[in-house]
Scaffold this motif. Structure first.
Motif, PDB file in Angstrom:
ATOM      1  N   UNK A  13      -2.487  -1.246 -12.240  1.00 10.55           N
ATOM      2  CA  UNK A  13      -3.102   0.091 -12.239  1.00 10.55           C
ATOM      3  C   UNK A  13      -4.330   0.117 -11.340  1.00 10.55           C
ATOM      4  N   UNK A  14      -5.139  -0.924 -11.398  1.00  8.20           N
ATOM      5  CA  UNK A  14      -6.324  -0.994 -10.552  1.00  8.20           C
ATOM      6  C   UNK A  14      -5.964  -1.010  -9.076  1.00  8.20           C
ATOM      7  N   UNK A  15      -4.972  -1.812  -8.718  1.00 10.64           N
ATOM      8  CA  UNK A  15      -4.519  -1.880  -7.328  1.00 10.64           C
ATOM      9  C   UNK A  15      -3.982  -0.518  -6.890  1.00 10.64           C
ATOM     10  N   UNK A  16      -3.163   0.088  -7.741  1.00 11.24           N
ATOM     11  CA  UNK A  16      -2.579   1.383  -7.393  1.00 11.24           C
ATOM     12  C   UNK A  16      -3.641   2.466  -7.246  1.00 11.24           C
ATOM     13  N   UNK A  17      -4.668   2.430  -8.086  1.00 13.66           N
ATOM     14  CA  UNK A  17      -5.752   3.405  -7.952  1.00 13.66           C
ATOM     15  C   UNK A  17      -6.434   3.246  -6.602  1.00 13.66           C
TER      16      UNK A  17
END
Length: 92
Positions: A13-17
């Motif tokens: 999720x952090x990478x995608x954000x």
């Protein structure tokens, strides 16, 4: 000093954000059921970026490119964040 363990879902999720912020999308909700293509509007190049960052974070044992290569086109179109998180978890 306690070490904080971050779940694969949180890492992804952090990478995608960060990827979505590059497109000006900074308030997107990412859940296990979010699909990469339809739900998040990401392209294959974004999956390459995700794969690269997962290797950087976890090392070579998490080879998302290999996982994706094993999928049928119809499966890739419907691929969810949760499926990738489950794959990462299985490789740890």
């Amino acid at each position: 000093m306690t070490e904080t363990v971050t779940s694969p879902l949180d890492v992804i999720s952090g990478i995608l954000h960060r990827i979505l912020e590059e497109y000006g999308e900074d308030d997107v909700e990412i859940t296990r059921d979010s699909t990469f293509h339809e739900g998040l509007g990401l392209e294959s190049i974004d999956l390459v970026a995700l794969a690269s960052q997962l290797v950087e974070h976890y090392g070579e044992r998490v080879n998302l490119a290999e996982f994706l290569a094993e999928q049928e086109l119809s499966e890739l179109v419907e691929l969810t964040v949760g499926q990738v998180a489950d794959y990462v978890e299985s490789r740890l």
